[in-house]
Design an enzyme around this catalytic site. Structure first.
Site, short mmCIF file in Angstrom:
data_model
loop_
_atom_site.label_atom_id
_atom_site.label_comp_id
_atom_site.label_asym_id
_atom_site.label_seq_id
_atom_site.Cartn_x
_atom_site.Cartn_y
_atom_site.Cartn_z
N SER A 29 59.05 78.78 62.78
CA SER A 29 59.08 79.02 64.22
C SER A 29 59.56 80.44 64.45
O SER A 29 59.86 81.18 63.51
CB SER A 29 60.00 78.02 64.92
OG SER A 29 61.34 78.20 64.49
N LYS A 30 59.68 80.84 65.72
CA LYS A 30 60.08 82.20 66.04
C LYS A 30 61.47 82.53 65.52
O LYS A 30 61.77 83.68 65.22
CB LYS A 30 60.04 82.40 67.56
CG LYS A 30 58.62 82.41 68.13
CD LYS A 30 58.63 82.65 69.62
CE LYS A 30 57.20 82.68 70.17
NZ LYS A 30 57.20 82.89 71.64
#
Length: 468
Positions: free
Chosen positions: A226-227
Site C-alpha cells: 500500500s502507499k
C-alpha cells in the site's frame, strides 16, 4: 508477458472498465505508458488495435446483453429485484447464524406476475446466474495445482448490474472466449473468482482457458502493498529515477526463482529462463533495498555517455541546472563519472551536485581533521602547486600523486585534509573528479574558505613551510 514471449504466444491488453467510478481514461494511459517505458509491448488491444475489438468493456455492452438474454431465455439466469438494504439484512442474518455469506435465491422463483409488478414499480433489476446446487468445481491451476470449490458455498451471483453494465466475472469470460485467450495469468486474489467464471463458461457452453494464479506482493511487514510502503505505481519509481531495465529485473524476481544465484538479468535473459514451474506459491516480499541494489548495478553498467543523457532531466529539474550547463561536455562527463558509483537512483544526482556547487558545510569531524598537526603544510603545498588549469582528467590525478610524493607523506595524510578543506566532509566522491570539475581557481577559493573556518589561523595554516 514473459509467458507469451517465452512460448511464442501473443499478449493482449484490454480495459476492464465496467466499474465506472474507478475507471478513467487517464488511468489507462498511465498504465500503457508505464508498460511501454518498461519495454513490455503487446500484440493486440488498446492503442495497437486488432481483430477482436473493441477493447474496452464499456464499448462491448451489446455483446454482453445478447448473451445475458440467452441465459434468461434458457432459464439459467433470472432478474433480481433485491435492494441493498434487503441484501445487507440477509448478510447479517447469515453471519449471526455462523453460515457462509451468500445469496440464497430470494428472487429465483418469483412468478412472472411478481416480476412484472416490480418492473411496474420502476425497479430496475440486476441479473443473477443460477448456480447449480451440489456441484464441485476444480480449478486446475498451473501454479497451485488443483483447487476445489463447492457451488453450495457460493450462491447465485450477479452477472449484469441494474445499470446495464456486466460484472467482472461475466464480462471477462465472454471477452476471453471471443478474443481467443488460452492462458489467464493473474494475482492469487482472483482465485476465488475462478469458480464463478467456470460456472459462466459452463452456462454459455464455452471452453475455459488455462489458469495460473501468482502470489501477491507484500511489504516487508508481510502486509499487502500500500502507499505506506512507499511508491506503488511504476510512474512514481520512474520519477524517482529508477531505470526501466532494473525495475523489470526486480519485478520478475518477485515470486519467480530462476536457477542459480544470479540476480541481474536482461529482459531477453528473463524471457529465455522463465517458466511457471519456478513461480512460487508463497507471497513475494517487496524489498526496497534489493531494488536499490539492482538499480545501482544497472547504473554502474551504463557508459558515461548513456548516463549523461539519462541524468539530464533530473539535473534540469534541480537548482544546479545552469551551473552544470556552464561546465561544458568534458567537465560534465568527469562529474558524471565521479558520481556514478554513488547513485542509487538517478534522482540522487541532486544531492551529489550540491557537493560540487554549494559551499562546504564543515562537519565537526572535518574540522577536527583540519586542526590536526601538519595539516597546514599539506594545504599550503597544495595551494602553491596548483596549476593554472586542468585540461585533462589525468592531469589532476598526476597532480595529487606528485603532491603526495613531494610532501613525503602517506596518501591518507594528504587526501584526508584536502577532502575536509574542499568539501567540509571526511568521506565522499574521489578528489580527482571534484578538482577536475572545479578547476584550480575554485580549489584555491575553497582552501581560503576552509582557512576562514579556523579562528586564530588567519595568518596561515600554522607554519607555511613547504617540503620540497
Amino acid at each position: 508477458f514473459l509467458y507469451a514471449r517465452r512460448y511464442g504466444g501473443e499478449l493482449l491488453i484490454r480495459s476492464e472498465d465496467t466499474d465506472v467510478e474507478r475507471s478513467r481514461r487517464e488511468y489507462e494511459d498511465e498504465i500503457m505508458e508505464s508498460l511501454e517505458w518498461l519495454g513490455i509491448n503487446w500484440d493486440e488491444g488498446l492503442k495497437v488495435g486488432g481483430a477482436n475489438g473493441p477493447y474496452r468493456q464499456t464499448e462491448r455492452v451489446d455483446i454482453y446483453q445478447k448473451l445475458v438474454n440467452d441465459l434468461l431465455d434458457r432459464g439459467l439466469a433470472y432478474p433480481c429485484f433485491c435492494t441493498e438494504e434487503e441484501l445487507e439484512e440477509e448478510r447479517k442474518q447469515l453471519l449471526e447464524q455462523g453460515e457462509i455469506v451468500r445469496y440464497r435465491g430470494r428472487c429465483r422463483n418469483l412468478s412472472e406476475e411478481e416480476r412484472q409488478a416490480r418492473l411496474a414499480q420502476g425497479i430496475k433489476p440486476a441479473v443473477r446466474l443460477q448456480v447449480p446446487p451440489g456441484q464441485v468445481y476444480v480449478v486446475e491451476d498451473l501454479v497451485r495445482g488443483n483447487v476445489v470449490f463447492e457451488s453450495d458455498t457460493i450462491g447465485d451471483f450477479i452477472i449484469m448490474k441494474s445499470d446495464g453494465l456486466p460484472t467482472y466475472n461475466f464480462a471477462v469470460v465472454i471477452d476471453d472466449h471471443l478474443m481467443g485467450i488460452t492462458h489467464v495469468i493473474r494475482a492469487e486474489e482472483h482465485l476465488s473468482n475462478t469458480p464463478r467464471q467456470l460456472m459462466v463458461y459452463e452456462a454459455l457452453g464455452f471452453t475455459p482457458p488455462k489458469f495460473a494464479h501468482v502470489s501477491l506482493i507484500l511489504g516487508k511487514d508481510r502486509q499487502k502493498m500500500s502507499k505506506r510502503h512507499g511508491a506503488t505505481s511504476v510512474s512514481q519509481y520512474r520519477q524517482k529515477g529508477y531505470l526501466p531495465e532494473a525495475l523489470v529485473n526486480f519485478l520478475a524476481l518477485l515470486g519467480w526463482n530462476p536457477e542459480g544465484e544470479e540476480e541481474i538479468f536482461t529482459l531477453d535473459e528473463i524471457i529465455e529462463r522463465f517458466s511457471l514451474e519456478r513461480v512460487a506459491k508463497n507471497p513475494a516480499v517487496f524489498d526496497l533495498d534489493k531494488l536499490n541494489y539492482i538499480n545501482q548495478q544497472y547504473i554502474k553498467q551504463k557508459t558515461i555517455s548513456e548516463l549523461k543523457e539519462a541524468l539530464r532531466p533530473f539535473i534540469e529539474a534541480s537548482p544546479y541546472a545552469d551551473r552544470v550547463q556552464e561546465l561544458g561536455e568534458d567537465k560534465y562527463g568527469w562529474l558524471v563519472e565521479g558520481i556514478r558509483d554513488y547513485l542509487v537512483c538517478l534522482a540522487d544526482v541532486k544531492e551529489n551536485l550540491s557537493i560540487f556547487f554549494d559551499d562546504p558545510d564543515y562537519t565537526q569531524e572535518a574540522i577536527e581533521v583540519l586542526r590536526q598537526e601538519g595539516v597546514g603544510q599539506v594545504l599550503d603545498a597544495c595551494q602553491e602547486r596548483l596549476p593554472e588549469s586542468f585540461t585533462q582528467f589525468d592531469e589532476t590525478r598526476k597532480f595529487l600523486k606528485t603532491l603526495v610524493k613531494e610532501t613525503r607523506l602517506r596518501p591518507k595524510m594528504v587526501y584526508m585534509p584536502l577532502r575536509a578543506a574542499f568539501t567540509g566532509r571526511t568521506r565522499g566522491l574521489e578528489l580527482p573528479y571534484l578538482m577536475s570539475v572545479w578547476g584550480p581557481d575554485e580549489c584555491r577559493r575553497r582552501l581560503e574558505l576552509a582557512r576562514q573556518q579556523l579562528p586564530g589561523q588567519e595568518s596561515g595554516w600554522g607554519q607555511r613551510t613547504v617540503v620540497d
